[in-house]
Scaffold this active site. Sequence first.
Site, PDB file in Angstrom:
ATOM      1  N   ASP A  62      63.613 -11.273  13.743  1.00  0.00           N
ATOM      2  CA  ASP A  62      63.479 -10.688  15.070  1.00  0.00           C
ATOM      3  C   ASP A  62      62.069 -10.114  15.147  1.00  0.00           C
ATOM      4  O   ASP A  62      61.735  -9.182  14.415  1.00  0.00           O
ATOM      5  CB  ASP A  62      64.529  -9.590  15.263  1.00  0.00           C
ATOM      6  CG  ASP A  62      64.403  -8.857  16.595  1.00  0.00           C
ATOM      7  OD1 ASP A  62      63.456  -9.148  17.359  1.00  0.00           O
ATOM      8  OD2 ASP A  62      65.255  -7.984  16.866  1.00  0.00           O
ATOM      9  N   ASN A  89      53.347 -16.276  18.989  1.00  0.00           N
ATOM     10  CA  ASN A  89      53.780 -17.239  19.991  1.00  0.00           C
ATOM     11  C   ASN A  89      55.136 -16.904  20.604  1.00  0.00           C
ATOM     12  O   ASN A  89      55.409 -17.284  21.740  1.00  0.00           O
ATOM     13  CB  ASN A  89      53.839 -18.638  19.367  1.00  0.00           C
ATOM     14  CG  ASN A  89      54.579 -19.629  20.239  1.00  0.00           C
ATOM     15  OD1 ASN A  89      54.064 -20.080  21.263  1.00  0.00           O
ATOM     16  ND2 ASN A  89      55.813 -19.959  19.867  1.00  0.00           N
ATOM     17  N   TYR A 154      57.602 -10.852  32.823  1.00  0.00           N
ATOM     18  CA  TYR A 154      56.782 -11.807  32.066  1.00  0.00           C
ATOM     19  C   TYR A 154      55.295 -11.561  32.296  1.00  0.00           C
ATOM     20  O   TYR A 154      54.502 -11.469  31.344  1.00  0.00           O
ATOM     21  CB  TYR A 154      57.161 -13.229  32.480  1.00  0.00           C
ATOM     22  CG  TYR A 154      56.451 -14.308  31.709  1.00  0.00           C
ATOM     23  CD1 TYR A 154      56.830 -14.623  30.413  1.00  0.00           C
ATOM     24  CD2 TYR A 154      55.408 -15.030  32.285  1.00  0.00           C
ATOM     25  CE1 TYR A 154      56.191 -15.627  29.694  1.00  0.00           C
ATOM     26  CE2 TYR A 154      54.760 -16.038  31.580  1.00  0.00           C
ATOM     27  CZ  TYR A 154      55.152 -16.329  30.289  1.00  0.00           C
ATOM     28  OH  TYR A 154      54.511 -17.319  29.580  1.00  0.00           O
ATOM     29  N   LYS A 158      52.349 -10.421  29.554  1.00  0.00           N
ATOM     30  CA  LYS A 158      51.191 -11.252  29.238  1.00  0.00           C
ATOM     31  C   LYS A 158      49.881 -10.563  29.616  1.00  0.00           C
ATOM     32  O   LYS A 158      48.851 -10.746  28.942  1.00  0.00           O
ATOM     33  CB  LYS A 158      51.306 -12.609  29.930  1.00  0.00           C
ATOM     34  CG  LYS A 158      52.484 -13.446  29.437  1.00  0.00           C
ATOM     35  CD  LYS A 158      52.414 -13.709  27.940  1.00  0.00           C
ATOM     36  CE  LYS A 158      53.512 -14.638  27.463  1.00  0.00           C
ATOM     37  NZ  LYS A 158      53.439 -14.915  26.013  1.00  0.00           N
TER      38      LYS A 158
END
Length: 242
Positions: A62, A89, A154, A158
Amino acid sequence: MAQLLEQQGVIITGGTRGIGKAIAEAVLAEGGRVLITGRSQASVDEALAASNHPELFGMPADVANEEDTVAVFARAVELFGKVDAVVNNAGIARAGAIQNLRLKDFQMVMDTNLNGAFLYSREAFRVMKDTGGGRILNIGSISSETPRFGSVPYTTSKFGLQGMTRALAIEGREIGIMVSCLHPGNVHTDIWDKAPKSVADEPKMAVKDIARVAVLMLSMPQNATIIDATVLDPRQPFLGRG
């Protein structure tokens, strides 16, 4: 002819599928040795069996768990002697209009996309600072610059990852640790199976093409680094998209 990443030990989170899997394959093709992480032992075993490469290793972890993170680096050092590069990633998304999103949805994305990158970067600094440095490559997104509707968790993660990249680059430059962020546009992975048709029909790159750029960024000479790279199909709506 020497390979670009010959005998380098590389950790790739979320390396069992999609972009992470493609980067792992590209690193192996350039002589690197790779430890991938995945959410489950089953996903890791499947990826290892599919590749059947003697220098590909894996373990479930995790990314938002500190103990798991330490264990991954300990395993990498055991396998490779040191860690030359880390590719952050692993990432997830939760979409929807802000008024319909739950706090747990937002927090889940932050835990994976941002907290996970922090933990792996922190451990990378601890391991790399005494072994001559290395590289950290964060997989961002063009959403950090041009978000879509319904992408608050999201996009926030980012955008934060890009800021983290730049702050880490400052801390790493005097000790030989170079930190970069790769911002892919649309990449052809299975996540598009769940996308709205209007989005799913947009042009996309092949995963092998984004992996080529990742290898380039990981294999730059010691006196050069690529801080940010945006890579996408030139036909994809991005510049000027509403």
